[in-house]
Design a protein around this motif. Structure first.
Motif, PDB file in Angstrom:
ATOM      1  N   PHE A  19       0.815  -1.207   0.000  1.00 40.78           N
ATOM      2  CA  PHE A  19       0.000   0.000   0.000  1.00 40.78           C
ATOM      3  C   PHE A  19       0.853   1.263   0.000  1.00 40.78           C
ATOM      4  O   PHE A  19       0.422   2.302  -0.493  1.00 40.78           O
ATOM      5  CB  PHE A  19      -0.952   0.003   1.201  1.00 40.78           C
ATOM      6  N   GLY A  22       1.489   1.712  -3.611  1.00 47.14           N
ATOM      7  CA  GLY A  22       0.319   1.530  -4.475  1.00 47.14           C
ATOM      8  C   GLY A  22       0.464   0.416  -5.481  1.00 47.14           C
ATOM      9  O   GLY A  22      -0.107   0.477  -6.565  1.00 47.14           O
ATOM     10  N   TRP A  49      -8.244   1.078   1.823  1.00 49.99           N
ATOM     11  CA  TRP A  49      -7.124   1.793   1.212  1.00 49.99           C
ATOM     12  C   TRP A  49      -7.594   2.697   0.077  1.00 49.99           C
ATOM     13  O   TRP A  49      -7.190   3.849  -0.018  1.00 49.99           O
ATOM     14  CB  TRP A  49      -6.078   0.795   0.730  1.00 49.99           C
ATOM     15  N   LEU A  50      -8.463   2.166  -0.795  1.00 42.70           N
ATOM     16  CA  LEU A  50      -8.944   2.954  -1.932  1.00 42.70           C
ATOM     17  C   LEU A  50      -9.801   4.142  -1.495  1.00 42.70           C
ATOM     18  O   LEU A  50      -9.895   5.137  -2.213  1.00 42.70           O
ATOM     19  CB  LEU A  50      -9.728   2.068  -2.908  1.00 42.70           C
ATOM     20  N   ILE A  55      -4.796   8.744  -1.373  1.00 38.86           N
ATOM     21  CA  ILE A  55      -4.329   7.784  -2.374  1.00 38.86           C
ATOM     22  C   ILE A  55      -4.702   8.308  -3.756  1.00 38.86           C
ATOM     23  O   ILE A  55      -5.865   8.591  -4.031  1.00 38.86           O
ATOM     24  CB  ILE A  55      -4.978   6.397  -2.167  1.00 38.86           C
ATOM     25  N   CYS A  58      -2.922   3.541  -8.224  1.00 36.57           N
ATOM     26  CA  CYS A  58      -2.895   2.129  -7.870  1.00 36.57           C
ATOM     27  C   CYS A  58      -2.493   1.320  -9.099  1.00 36.57           C
ATOM     28  O   CYS A  58      -2.991   1.568 -10.199  1.00 36.57           O
ATOM     29  CB  CYS A  58      -4.281   1.684  -7.394  1.00 36.57           C
ATOM     30  N   LYS A  90      -9.183   8.349  -9.129  1.00 32.75           N
ATOM     31  CA  LYS A  90      -7.858   7.799  -8.858  1.00 32.75           C
ATOM     32  C   LYS A  90      -7.263   7.225 -10.146  1.00 32.75           C
ATOM     33  O   LYS A  90      -7.988   6.779 -11.026  1.00 32.75           O
ATOM     34  CB  LYS A  90      -7.941   6.720  -7.786  1.00 32.75           C
ATOM     35  N   VAL A  92      -5.826   4.313 -11.850  1.00 34.07           N
ATOM     36  CA  VAL A  92      -5.816   2.873 -11.604  1.00 34.07           C
ATOM     37  C   VAL A  92      -5.384   2.142 -12.877  1.00 34.07           C
ATOM     38  O   VAL A  92      -6.013   2.290 -13.925  1.00 34.07           O
ATOM     39  CB  VAL A  92      -7.200   2.357 -11.150  1.00 34.07           C
TER      40      VAL A  92
END
Length: 129
Positions: A19, A22, A49-50, A55, A58, A90, A92
């Motif tokens: 984490f 990421g 976490w998300l 954050i 990822c 985010k 991703v």
């Protein structure tokens, strides 16, 4: 959040959730006797976490050589969490690695990737990793 590092067994994949940077990975085979017991703590950690506002990115890697239908549902749930995080803004990236000679895993990766609407999906052959 505390990182997760679970070694593979003959029925469960290795889980490496770093984490801090990421970078999250599932590697190996997945056909646990109790899918819920194995995957629920991973879902909870991933959701938590998300949802952290700090954050921003990822990278999730799937490097599975076999999984059963119950595990497929768990993989789909992970994909849905990742796609929702991407929809929320985010960055991703989802990678699906497969053996170049394993057409079944390649096709499964393609199918999972088609369901992602917001996360970036990359299908890659495993070449001397």
């Amino acid at each position: 959040m505390q990182n997760i590092d679970i070694p593979a067994t003959n029925r469960t994949p290795a889980v490496v959730f770093d984490f801090d940077v990421g970078h999250l990975k599932l590697i190996g085979e997945s056909y646990p006797e109790d899918v819920t017991t194995f995957y629920n703590p991973l879902f909870d950690a991933l959701k938590s976490w998300l949802s952290d506002g700090s954050i921003s990115k990822c990278r999730f890697e799937f490097e599975l050589i076999y999984f059963n239908s119950s595990s497929a549902k768990a993989i789909m749930m992970i994909m849905e969490l990742l796609d929702s995080a991407a929809e929320a803004g985010k960055s991703v990236d989802v990678y699906w690695f497969h053996d170049p000679e394993d057409e079944t895993m390649e096709e499964l990766g393609e199918e999972f990737g088609e369901d992602l609407k917001h996360a970036r999906f990359t299908l890659e052959k495993l070449l001397d990793r």
